[in-house]
Design an enzyme around this catalytic site. Structure first.
Site, mmCIF file in Angstrom:
data_model
loop_
_atom_site.group_PDB
_atom_site.id
_atom_site.type_symbol
_atom_site.label_atom_id
_atom_site.label_comp_id
_atom_site.label_asym_id
_atom_site.label_seq_id
_atom_site.Cartn_x
_atom_site.Cartn_y
_atom_site.Cartn_z
ATOM 1 N N ASP A 16 61.971 -68.000 105.860
ATOM 2 C CA ASP A 16 61.968 -69.049 104.832
ATOM 3 C C ASP A 16 63.406 -69.342 104.380
ATOM 4 O OD1 ASP A 16 60.977 -70.796 102.966
ATOM 5 O OD2 ASP A 16 60.073 -69.284 101.671
ATOM 6 N N ASP A 30 65.829 -67.688 117.246
ATOM 7 C CA ASP A 30 65.917 -68.124 115.847
ATOM 8 C C ASP A 30 65.179 -69.457 115.733
ATOM 9 O OD1 ASP A 30 66.674 -69.228 113.437
ATOM 10 O OD2 ASP A 30 68.826 -69.026 113.774
ATOM 11 N N ILE A 31 64.162 -69.511 114.902
ATOM 12 C CA ILE A 31 63.299 -70.691 114.852
ATOM 13 C C ILE A 31 64.043 -71.934 114.341
ATOM 14 C CG2 ILE A 31 62.300 -70.415 112.538
ATOM 15 C CD1 ILE A 31 59.526 -70.953 113.997
ATOM 16 N N VAL A 74 58.530 -59.362 105.094
ATOM 17 C CA VAL A 74 58.333 -58.869 103.728
ATOM 18 C C VAL A 74 56.845 -58.631 103.421
ATOM 19 C CG1 VAL A 74 58.579 -59.527 101.287
ATOM 20 C CG2 VAL A 74 60.431 -59.969 102.882
ATOM 21 N N SER A 96 53.879 -63.334 108.333
ATOM 22 C CA SER A 96 53.499 -62.135 107.554
ATOM 23 C C SER A 96 54.084 -60.816 108.040
ATOM 24 C CB SER A 96 51.965 -61.964 107.458
ATOM 25 O OG SER A 96 51.426 -62.825 106.484
ATOM 26 N N THR A 97 54.858 -60.831 109.146
ATOM 27 C CA THR A 97 55.296 -59.538 109.696
ATOM 28 C C THR A 97 56.621 -59.035 109.111
ATOM 29 O OG1 THR A 97 56.457 -60.579 111.552
ATOM 30 C CG2 THR A 97 54.148 -59.956 111.902
HETATM 31 P P1 ADP Z 1 56.581 -62.990 105.591
HETATM 32 O O1 ADP Z 1 56.876 -63.047 104.125
HETATM 33 O O2 ADP Z 1 55.481 -63.947 106.022
HETATM 34 O O3 ADP Z 1 56.402 -61.600 106.091
HETATM 35 P P2 ADP Z 1 59.318 -63.030 106.674
HETATM 36 O O4 ADP Z 1 60.252 -64.202 106.742
HETATM 37 O O5 ADP Z 1 59.718 -61.892 105.810
HETATM 38 O O6 ADP Z 1 57.892 -63.651 106.269
HETATM 39 O O7 ADP Z 1 59.071 -62.499 108.139
HETATM 40 C C1 ADP Z 1 58.281 -63.143 109.110
HETATM 41 C C2 ADP Z 1 58.907 -62.911 110.476
HETATM 42 O O8 ADP Z 1 59.961 -63.842 110.684
HETATM 43 C C3 ADP Z 1 59.521 -61.514 110.660
HETATM 44 O O9 ADP Z 1 59.065 -61.004 111.905
HETATM 45 C C4 ADP Z 1 61.015 -61.790 110.705
HETATM 46 O O10 ADP Z 1 61.691 -60.871 111.547
HETATM 47 C C5 ADP Z 1 61.030 -63.166 111.307
HETATM 48 N N1 ADP Z 1 62.244 -63.966 111.107
HETATM 49 C C6 ADP Z 1 63.233 -63.848 110.181
HETATM 50 N N2 ADP Z 1 64.166 -64.806 110.366
HETATM 51 C C7 ADP Z 1 63.768 -65.545 111.440
HETATM 52 C C8 ADP Z 1 64.311 -66.660 112.156
HETATM 53 N N3 ADP Z 1 65.473 -67.241 111.794
HETATM 54 N N4 ADP Z 1 63.616 -67.149 113.232
HETATM 55 C C9 ADP Z 1 62.448 -66.593 113.608
HETATM 56 N N5 ADP Z 1 61.884 -65.553 112.976
HETATM 57 C C10 ADP Z 1 62.533 -65.021 111.916
#
Ligand code: ADP
Length: 200
Positions: A45, A21-22, A135, A132-133
């Site tokens: 986000d 989790d980032i 939504v 971008s991976t």
């Molecule tokens: P985008 O709109 O750029 O596609 P998303 O947030 O929908 O952004 O997804 C981008 C990536 O971040 C996806 O692979 C998702 O699984 C991942 N993601 C979601 N939550 C977290 C988190 N807390 N830490 C790291 N990666 C995450």
């Protein structure tokens, strides 16, 4: 222990791939896969906004006034608010339309411009999500090969940033990024990227 793989790039830098989790990252900066409003959204986000607190949200409203709509591929920064990271770099990834609307070039720009912003902020370490991976629908394997190539290309020449961590939320995304990095090791020796350690 969660999965973790480390590659040496060039003479002094490293690329780490981790599943996690980032919002927990202790790098100087984390990168947010933002939307063009810069006011928060779903996915990573939403997780960043939830964890970073009210002062961070106020900074994002200022970024919104100054920079919105932020064009895909560009990057701006705020403090990390309540997060362990000192800074959040907000970049807008491309929405996937099938690959013929400059999606690869825009995704590469997200990594390059975010790294440039981190350098400007005098960071030595940066953590990225898989931009971008979610939504935005970019296919995970293709996004992975652009991410590792763009980061390795920047890290192979000397710079202040010596550690980049790609923080993958799912096991599938982690495996795709490990595969992409191993492909780069195999196919592009001039990138000076070599596997260092593996834990699992
Ligand atoms: P985008 O709109 O750029 O596609 P998303 O947030 O929908 O952004 O997804 C981008 C990536 O971040 C996806 O692979 C998702 O699984 C991942 N993601 C979601 N939550 C977290 C988190 N807390 N830490 C790291 N990666 C995450």
């Amino acid at each position: 222990m969660t999965d973790h793989m480390r590659f040496r790039v060039g003479d002094q830098a490293a690329l780490e791939l981790v599943q996690g989790d980032i919002t927990q990252e202790t790098s100087d900066a984390i990168v947010n896969a933002a939307n063009s409003s810069l006011l928060g959204g779903g996915g990573v986000d939403g997780a960043i906004h939830k964890a970073a607190g009210a002062k961070f949200a106020a900074e994002c409203r200022k970024l919104h006034e100054q920079h919105s709509p932020l064009a895909p591929g560009h990057a701006v920064s705020s403090s990390g608010g309540d997060l362990p990271a000192r800074f959040v770099i907000h970049t807008v990834g491309p929405v996937w339309h099938g690959g013929d609307r400059n999606e690869p070039q825009i995704l590469e720009s997200c990594y390059c411009n975010s790294m440039a912003e981190a350098e400007r902020l005098k960071c030595t370490s940066v953590s990225f999500p898989a931009i971008s991976t979610g939504v935005f629908g970019y296919p995970v394997p293709q996004a992975a090969s652009i991410a590792v190539r763009a980061i390795a290309d920047l890290l192979r020449s000397p710079r202040r940033i010596i550690l980049v961590r790609l923080v993958l939320f799912s096991e599938d995304a982690y495996n795709a990024n490990v595969h992409a990095a191993n492909e780069l090791v195999r196919s592009a020796p001039h990138f000076k990227i070599t596997p260092e350690t593996v834990h699992s």
